[in-house]
Enzyme design. Sequence first.
Site, mmCIF file in Angstrom:
data_model
loop_
_atom_site.group_PDB
_atom_site.id
_atom_site.type_symbol
_atom_site.label_atom_id
_atom_site.label_comp_id
_atom_site.label_asym_id
_atom_site.label_seq_id
_atom_site.Cartn_x
_atom_site.Cartn_y
_atom_site.Cartn_z
ATOM 1 N N SER A 286 35.831 34.597 10.882
ATOM 2 C CA SER A 286 37.057 34.597 10.085
ATOM 3 C C SER A 286 37.776 35.925 10.248
ATOM 4 C CB SER A 286 36.732 34.397 8.603
ATOM 5 O OG SER A 286 36.266 35.594 8.020
ATOM 6 N N ASP A 287 39.069 35.930 10.005
ATOM 7 C CA ASP A 287 39.757 37.204 9.818
ATOM 8 C C ASP A 287 39.299 37.766 8.467
ATOM 9 O OD1 ASP A 287 41.450 39.364 10.130
ATOM 10 O OD2 ASP A 287 43.175 38.152 10.683
ATOM 11 N N ALA A 288 39.709 38.996 8.163
ATOM 12 C CA ALA A 288 39.262 39.658 6.930
ATOM 13 C C ALA A 288 39.408 38.704 5.756
ATOM 14 C CB ALA A 288 40.060 40.934 6.700
#
Length: 558
Positions: A286-288
Amino acid sequence: MTDQTLDLLRQAPFHLDEEAVAWVADTATRLEGDSRLMQLFVIGMHGPVGAWTDEIAQLRPGGVMRFFSADGAAEAGLLDRLQDEAEVPLLVSADLEGSRMSLAFGTTVPNPLALAAVNDVALTEGISRIMAEEARAVGVNWSYTPVLDINAAFRSPIVATRGYGAEIDRIEAHALTQAKAFQQAGVAACVKHWPGEGFDDRDQHLLTTVNPLSMDEWEAHFGRLYRAAIAEGVLSVMSAHIALPSFVREGESEAGLEAFRPASLSTALTTDLLRGRLGFNGLIVSDASEMAGVTSFMDVAQAKVEMLRAGCDMILFSQDVPRDLGAIKAALADGSLSRSRVDEALLRVLGLKAALGLHKAGRVPAAARLTQLGKPEAEALARAGFQRAPTLVKDVQNLFPISPDRHKRVLFVTGGIVSPIHGASMAFALPDLMRQRGFAVDVHVAGDAIPTGQYDLVLYGLGEETLLTRGRIFLDWLGLMGNFRLSMRRTWHEMPTAMVSFGYPYYLYDAPRMPAYVNAYCTSDEMQEAVLDCMMGLRPFAGQSPVDAFCGLEDARY
């Protein structure tokens, strides 16, 4: 764990041999309870080195992302200690994006937009190899690059200098070159931001952004780029907080809000499209996970569960590990998250570690590795890249080249170098560089008037590379001049005037009549010196714009 399940690790992009497959199987079997689930987390490490050894030993995550200080020896020592004490070898990640996102203790290199302006794939390969080898020297084995986003919406603050421009051919050539160079040097590449950013002019740090393309358009743009990266063997993809309504509506025409669910939380986008239609078998991170692109859509703890359910194998960051771990365990207990999904995620996490050879014993001592940092040949190649990137977008009054003889008295007007990641505004080196070459330079004080006839050159210097959480990047005349009346005054009818952007390439939208305008893409001191060489005619302006610097405005060309 069946041999059929393990078979995915024998396939692209992992290509594990039987010894590595056996290590993955044995490790997966041995891990139990929280240790098993924590392999799915990447923990962000900020601040002093000494604070993290005990913390990481207690959490036992699958990976860490270090926000590095300038002390390379201390950073390498920290990462070595973490690896020595880890129950399972750690994925150690970083954003290797160049310019201000270069390692502070290594070679400063051009960012992607500057490399796109040079448009020399051999240079991009060389710069990428430097980045990867220096990252490996400190202990990094995974980079959240290259960026496959397309610089389509000029107001987008989140692509700009992080991407390779607006042309599909150029993006594909340079991004795939970077990915290949990284992985040949032992650093896993991670293409981002799935399913594609750059047509929405907002920032997913602040809200869920939307990719507005039809699926035919998407296939011609991002579909082409991601398919090419997958064919090249990229090991990981970052699923971002970006919606793709056209794909969701293929399956459900009246999807409503679900059409705008971010990819990181979307089974349709992450599993059906990326894994299914595009056939990606590598690791998805995932992104942040606590960006507002997620938290504006759903509860932050429940979002961690949803990311795993959607098809992400790793979760990037957690500000409250007990909270998030508890949410995942509760979802496993009530069946809303299947154990088979967690097992598959774990398999790919361990598979990536094995593909990087992390399961094998042996490591060169840090002192010997750090000799790889800042080698003269690396510095020379990076300097050549900076020198070839500056782009003369327009010079309708034939100002350049400048010289101390004709432009002795210079007023430098600037808001400084702005970077939310690095804290407060930083000062430009350019005024001192110009003084060393014989110019008499004053730095404008916001709020002060610019007296007519006192200067031979008014030089505007803007220092905003891609900025996270800013929402917009634009030419803030009021902030720059510090006064309501001064913000409306223009100097180029009275004195020679030029503007140089060391970052965001679109300021002509707010100053279309600026007679001389240069895009330089990076705020680094090395780029400032390269621009000065070009402005003085010591080197040509060799860069070719990888974006429409005129922002579609015909009048900006004059």
